[in-house]
Design an enzyme around this catalytic site. Structure first.
Site, PDB file in Angstrom:
ATOM      1  N   CYS A  60       0.831  -1.206   0.000  1.00  0.00           N
ATOM      2  CA  CYS A  60       0.000   0.000   0.000  1.00  0.00           C
ATOM      3  C   CYS A  60       0.865   1.256   0.000  1.00  0.00           C
ATOM      4  O   CYS A  60       1.357   1.680   1.051  1.00  0.00           O
ATOM      5  CB  CYS A  60      -0.935  -0.010   1.212  1.00  0.00           C
ATOM      6  SG  CYS A  60      -1.960   1.448   1.311  1.00  0.00           S
ATOM      7  N   CYS A 120      -0.566   4.133   2.106  1.00  0.00           N
ATOM      8  CA  CYS A 120      -0.394   3.966   3.557  1.00  0.00           C
ATOM      9  C   CYS A 120       1.062   4.168   3.972  1.00  0.00           C
ATOM     10  O   CYS A 120       1.341   4.791   4.997  1.00  0.00           O
ATOM     11  CB  CYS A 120      -0.791   2.563   4.010  1.00  0.00           C
ATOM     12  SG  CYS A 120      -2.247   1.896   3.226  1.00  0.00           S
ATOM     13  N   ASP A 121       1.996   3.637   3.204  1.00  0.00           N
ATOM     14  CA  ASP A 121       3.385   3.542   3.676  1.00  0.00           C
ATOM     15  C   ASP A 121       4.386   4.413   2.928  1.00  0.00           C
ATOM     16  O   ASP A 121       5.540   4.497   3.335  1.00  0.00           O
ATOM     17  CB  ASP A 121       3.857   2.073   3.584  1.00  0.00           C
ATOM     18  CG  ASP A 121       2.995   1.155   4.444  1.00  0.00           C
ATOM     19  OD1 ASP A 121       2.506   1.629   5.485  1.00  0.00           O
ATOM     20  OD2 ASP A 121       2.809  -0.013   4.066  1.00  0.00           O
TER      21      ASP A 121
END
Ligand code: NAP
Length: 313
Positions: free
Chosen positions: A132, A135-136
């Protein structure tokens, strides 16, 4: 046992739209999800192929769709579904937080990213290996990252990562991308993106328990190389999230769900929408259309039940 006309499993765009249509038809509706509403939209930075918006952040579209889906009284609740029983005119949904009974069930559980299955991938998950970028990605500000894959996800997320990372190397197993042409053109023009072609990824390497690179064998020369990277983003395809439905008899040999054009599975009263369906085009726009159809079909099915046109098992 909580009783509803319709239970929808999965709160991505397909499930939320099904809830909108079914509740607007005055049915009692429960949308169950094991996480926040929005599904894969939450992991998507910019969505620019959903009509009405030139470009919209995935989490923003999720929020808008959620608010829209509950406006006619649909309930949204936590529930990790374990299994489903088809008892003819009634479907029993077993979750880790109690059971639900419904006249109609709509499966909208979507898909998840596949793993490559090489050494280092699992051990370094959360230590540089990610599925992701939204997200990261921020963990890799001004660092070198690698993306494995050549489809829409790899290219789109690779482009997104260039806003944060110093460089992005897309490592692909062939010499041509699978991604849509418009994404390919953008990636080829992006000065921060490099490509490694014909690469058979062998390992995610580490240093001090964190990702240090992606080891691959060049399929043409047989030589082994390492792309140095602090982050390794894996986008090698998707698989259906259909584990709870294995005993139902609605899955094909790969776990996807076949439906007809009106989203009926082979079991009366059970419908499927969105990425979990066996189909070619997995998009927010297609999931939304299918959700609308399933919500309306659930209404017709329940009307028929009331008129006793459907026989009990
Ligand atoms: P995908 O289209 O299945 O692409 C997977 C990619 O990974 C392919 O390039 C494939 O190589 C490669 N691959 C597969 N197994 C591999 C392995 N073991 N090792 C290395 N590489 C491997 O998956 P996706 O990109 O996640 O997309 C999934 C679906 O969502 C698609 O329908 C896509 O169109 C859709 N999607 C759409 C958008 C958008 O419209 N903006 C964005 C994201 C996703 P080959 O090419 O050689 O097969």
């Amino acid at each position: 046992m909580k009783t509803y006309d319709v239970v929808i499993i999965g709160a991505g765009p397909g499930g939320l739209t099904a809830a909108l249509y079914a509740s607007r038809a005055n049915l009692s509706v429960m949308i169950l999800d094991r996480g926040i509403y929005g599904g894969q939209m939450n992991n998507t930075a910019a969505i620019e192929n959903y009509p009405g918006f030139k470009s919209i952040l995935g989490p923003d579209l999720s929020e808008r769709m959620y608010k829209s889906s509950i406006q006619f009284g649909a309930d949204f609740g936590y529930g990790a579904v374990q299994s489903v029983e088809d008892k003819g005119n009634v479907k029993i949904i077993h979750t880790d937080d109690g059971d639900y009974e419904a006249k109609a069930l709509i499966i909208a559980t979507g898909s998840q990213y596949k793993k490559i299955g090489v050494p280092g991938e699992e051990e370094l998950s959360g230590r540089g290996v990610s599925y992701c970028a939204v997200c990261d990605g921020a963990f890799f500000k001004d660092q070198d990252v690698a993306v494995v894959g050549g489809g829409d996800s790899a290219v789109e997320e690779g482009i997104y990562l260039t806003q944060l990372a110093k460089s992005v190397t897309i490592i692909h197993r062939r010499d041509q991308l699978r991604a849509q042409k418009i994404l390919q053109d953008r990636a080829f023009k992006n000065k921060k993106i490099k490509f490694v072609w014909n690469a058979d990824v062998k390992e995610i390497t580490s240093d001090d328990d964190k990702v240090s690179g992606v080891k691959y064998v060049d399929k043409e020369t047989g030589e082994e190389h390492i792309v140095p990277a602090k982050g390794a983003f894996i986008y090698v395809g998707i698989q259906p999230m259909t584990e709870p439905f294995k005993g139902l008899g609605v899955l094909d040999e790969d776990g996807w769900i076949n439906t007809d054009e009106e989203m009926h599975t082979n079991i009366p009263g059970i419908f499927a929408v969105g990425d979990v369906r066996k189909k070619d085009l997995r998009q927010v726009a297609t999931a939304v259309g299918e959700g609308g159809i399933a919500g309306q079909q659930a209404y017709s099915y329940i009307q028929d039940l009331a008129d006793s046109k459907v026989t009990t098992k």
